[in-house]
Design an enzyme around this catalytic site. Structure first.
Site, PDB file in Angstrom:
ATOM      1  N   ASP A   1      67.106  70.800  20.303  1.00  9.82           N
ATOM      2  CA  ASP A   1      67.600  71.710  19.261  1.00  9.82           C
ATOM      3  C   ASP A   1      66.692  72.916  19.100  1.00  9.82           C
ATOM      4  O   ASP A   1      67.156  74.018  18.801  1.00  9.82           O
ATOM      5  CB  ASP A   1      67.807  70.987  17.929  1.00  9.82           C
TER       6      ASP A   1
ATOM      7  N   SER B   1      65.702  60.972   9.788  1.00 10.89           N
ATOM      8  CA  SER B   1      65.740  62.246   9.056  1.00 10.89           C
ATOM      9  C   SER B   1      65.720  62.091   7.544  1.00 10.89           C
ATOM     10  O   SER B   1      66.530  62.669   6.825  1.00 10.89           O
ATOM     11  CB  SER B   1      66.955  63.084   9.473  1.00 10.89           C
ATOM     12  N   SER B   2      64.754  61.329   7.051  1.00 12.54           N
ATOM     13  CA  SER B   2      64.581  61.229   5.604  1.00 12.54           C
ATOM     14  C   SER B   2      64.192  62.576   5.016  1.00 12.54           C
ATOM     15  O   SER B   2      64.597  62.911   3.890  1.00 12.54           O
ATOM     16  CB  SER B   2      63.509  60.182   5.267  1.00 12.54           C
TER      17      SER B   2
ATOM     18  N   ARG C   1      70.572  60.767   9.305  1.00 19.94           N
ATOM     19  CA  ARG C   1      71.412  60.890  10.491  1.00 19.94           C
ATOM     20  C   ARG C   1      70.857  60.056  11.640  1.00 19.94           C
ATOM     21  O   ARG C   1      69.679  59.698  11.671  1.00 19.94           O
ATOM     22  CB  ARG C   1      71.525  62.345  10.927  1.00 19.94           C
TER      23      ARG C   1
ATOM     24  N   GLU D   1      68.274  64.903  22.636  1.00 23.92           N
ATOM     25  CA  GLU D   1      67.010  64.796  21.923  1.00 23.92           C
ATOM     26  C   GLU D   1      66.009  65.849  22.388  1.00 23.92           C
ATOM     27  O   GLU D   1      65.885  66.114  23.591  1.00 23.92           O
ATOM     28  CB  GLU D   1      66.415  63.405  22.137  1.00 23.92           C
ATOM     29  N   HIS D   2      65.315  66.449  21.428  1.00 18.79           N
ATOM     30  CA  HIS D   2      64.295  67.461  21.689  1.00 18.79           C
ATOM     31  C   HIS D   2      64.880  68.672  22.421  1.00 18.79           C
ATOM     32  O   HIS D   2      64.231  69.261  23.281  1.00 18.79           O
ATOM     33  CB  HIS D   2      63.137  66.870  22.501  1.00 18.79           C
TER      34      HIS D   2
ATOM     35  N   ASP E   1      68.743  68.214  12.286  1.00 16.52           N
ATOM     36  CA  ASP E   1      68.738  67.248  11.183  1.00 16.52           C
ATOM     37  C   ASP E   1      69.357  67.824   9.921  1.00 16.52           C
ATOM     38  O   ASP E   1      70.189  67.188   9.260  1.00 16.52           O
ATOM     39  CB  ASP E   1      67.305  66.805  10.898  1.00 16.52           C
TER      40      ASP E   1
ATOM     41  N   GLY F   1      59.799  57.868   8.120  1.00 16.55           N
ATOM     42  CA  GLY F   1      59.150  57.842   9.424  1.00 16.55           C
ATOM     43  C   GLY F   1      59.907  57.076  10.484  1.00 16.55           C
ATOM     44  O   GLY F   1      59.341  56.676  11.500  1.00 16.55           O
TER      45      GLY F   1
ATOM     46  N   GLY G   1      62.714  58.165  12.132  1.00 12.18           N
ATOM     47  CA  GLY G   1      63.510  58.999  13.024  1.00 12.18           C
ATOM     48  C   GLY G   1      64.943  59.165  12.570  1.00 12.18           C
ATOM     49  O   GLY G   1      65.800  59.615  13.343  1.00 12.18           O
TER      50      GLY G   1
END
Length: 539
Positions: free
Chosen positions: A80, A200-201, A71, A77-78, A276, A196, A198
């Site tokens: 949730d 959302s792997s 996603r 951001e920051h 995510d 890594g 950002g």
């Protein structure tokens, strides 16, 4: 145990309906599975010393394949993990889980089997990222699963945590519960979400594994998600049905996301919020999601959708699909991060501290006012999380000396970011691209200065996109509207709102100038909102 026809709890697609990139991932996962496990991956567990012709024993094998997207968070951001608002969309990059499940059903008539619980067994998993590193672990039973030790198994703990969640879920077996079920899984993972970055792997891996588990358990006759009776349904009518009610898919998407979030929190020691996993689970094609991380409800947000509100639904869909609106370009700085370590947990703790300070202040002031008979009490102010605070609350806490400067800055980002996110969703719906871009720029400045989660490379990319590109271009038909860091920060990616006619020029500009300034390569791609997780019917 027989397979029972139950309503699907997830979306599905056929292989030929998937994009070429997804088809490639599926083929990679399937080839790795065959190479690693051989013989189709079918094997018996050590406890299966039973005559397969025995009427008290039955074995079945199924193949399943699932996909879940990464996603990009457009804004929010920051927030949730403080119950705030976020506005992400699924991207084209995804993770595939291909596997074979063998279940052996045994009459649960001995004390040995009774101690194992309803389902137990084992799982082996391998990934194209580490094809030589096959990881095997026990699942289910009455003993709680725990994270696998050793750094080599870190990636597999995302899978372990999710499977543990399903083994502990409240399932209804449509067959006789006097049977014990031994479940053996062999899984192969393939993905193209940059690690890594950002994007959302980790959530894509979790949700893909979750959808695989839901698929095979449902086909084996287990009902995972039940819901209360619909409004107006009487108890007498509900008792007439022998089958549990299946929850609506949006509720199931929420439950799946919560299960995956818990897996990451518990098994990977990452204090992530729900965003995510939620968007990977619930995303809709051509739409971003405005997610309320407190109520866990979401709304779909389409570019310029209110311009066509006067039309019939079918006409709306047609017009929105063909509407020429700006697009989002994601740029990977190739500076990696891990949200499980470093500064991320510190930010989570700082938000918790800010919340506790505010709660204490208003509780004390309320008690003081009440004891003095003051009718101007703050009793109507209830701070459950920073979602409930506003800038004046934070300023009051700071000026009273009860909140230090750093905590104040962190909390101020969260409070103002929530406001920006709801304003952004409205601007997106009405097609106010300039306002969207302005809010994105403000969001980045807040993350850089107040929350301090950016880095030099990200700041360079944002400045190049939001400021320098429009100065350098001679185009009179398009422009960049805004740009910001996306994801947990400390590296990763930026997301930029730009007219479609400028996409190639912007990507070329960013690659050239970023290389000059930072000495690094960056990878850029245009992305449209994609669908969420689904089972792929591979035939």
């Amino acid at each position: 145990m027989s397979t029972t026809d139950v309503e699907s709890t997830f979306e599905s697609s056929k292989l030929h309906e998937e994009s070429p990139s997804i088809q490639i991932l599926i083929n990679e996962a399937r080839s790795l599975h065959e190479k690693t496990f051989g013989n189709g991956g079918i094997r018996k567990s050590s406890s299966e010393n039973h005559d397969q012709q025995n009427e008290n024993y039955n074995q079945r094998t199924l193949v399943s394949c699932s996909v879940a997207p990464g996603r990009v968070n457009l804004i929010g951001e920051h927030v949730d993990y403080t119950g705030g608002y976020v506005c992400p969309m699924a991207i084209d990059y995804s993770t595939v889980c291909y596997g074979i499940a063998t279940i052996s059903t045994i009459l649960n008539s001995t004390s040995i089997l009774s101690k194992k619980g309803l389902i137990s067994g084992n799982c082996s998993v391998v990934s194209t990222a580490q094809p030589e590193n096959k990881v095997t672990f026990s699942i289910g039973g009455n003993d709680s699963m725990t994270p696998l030790p050793g750094s080599a198994s870190n990636w597999a703990n995302y899978v372990v945590g999710v499977i543990d969640g399903y083994m502990n879920a409240k399932m209804s077996n449509v067959d006789d519960s006097h049977y014990h079920h031994n479940l053996c899984l062999t899984l192969a993972i393939a993905g193209d979400v940059p690690l890594g970055s950002g994007l959302s792997s980790s959530a894509a891996l979790e949700v893909s594994t979750a959808t695989f588990m839901e698929s095979i358990l449902a086909k084996f006759g287990f009902i995972l998600w039940k819901t209360i009776e619909h409004e107006g349904t009487t108890s007498s009518s509900s008792s007439s049905s022998s089958q549990p009610k299946i929850a609506p898919k949006d509720i199931i998407a929420k439950n799946r996301a919560l299960l995956c979030q818990k897996a990451e929190n518990t098994f990977c020691n990452s204090p992530c919020g729900i965003m995510d996993q939620y968007v990977s689970s619930a995303a809709k094609k051509r739409a971003a999601l405005l997610i309320d991380c407190r109520s866990l409800q979401f709304e779909t947000v389409l570019m310029g959708q209110q311009k066509f509100a006067h039309l019939e639904q079918s006409q709306q869909n047609e017009q929105i699909h063909s509407y020429s609106s700006p697009v989002f370009v994601v740029c990977n700085s190739n500076v990696t991060h891990s949200i499980a370590g470093g500064e991320y947990p510190i930010r989570v703790k700082q938000c918790q501290t800010a919340t506790e300070v505010l709660q204490k202040i208003f509780l004390e002031e309320d008690k003081h006012d009440s004891s003095n008979g003051n009718s101007n009490s703050n009793s109507n102010i209830h701070i459950q999380s920073l979602r409930d605070a506003n800038p004046s609350h934070l300023l009051h806490a700071k000026t009273s000396g009860k909140m230090d400067d750093i905590t104040y800055q962190r909390a101020m980002h969260v409070v103002t970011e929530n406001e920006r996110t709801t304003q952004f969703a409205h601007a997106m719906r009405v097609g106010n691209w300039e306002e969207m871009g302005k809010l994105m720029n403000e969001s980045h400045a807040s993350m850089r200065d107040m929350y301090e989660v950016s880095c030099e490379e990200i700041d360079v990319l944002v400045n190049l996109a939001s400021q320098e590109f429009n100065k350098s271009t001679t185009s009179t038909t398009g422009r960049v509207y805004g740009s910001r860091l996306t994801g947990g920060g400390f590296g990763g990616c930026t997301v930029t709102l730009v007219d479609k006619s400028c996409v190639k020029a912007l990507c070329d500009y960013l690659k050239t100038e970023y290389k000059k300034i930072c000495g690094k390569d960056c990878f850029c791609f245009e992305s449209s909102p994609g669908p969420g997780t689904r089972e792929v019917l591979i035939g």
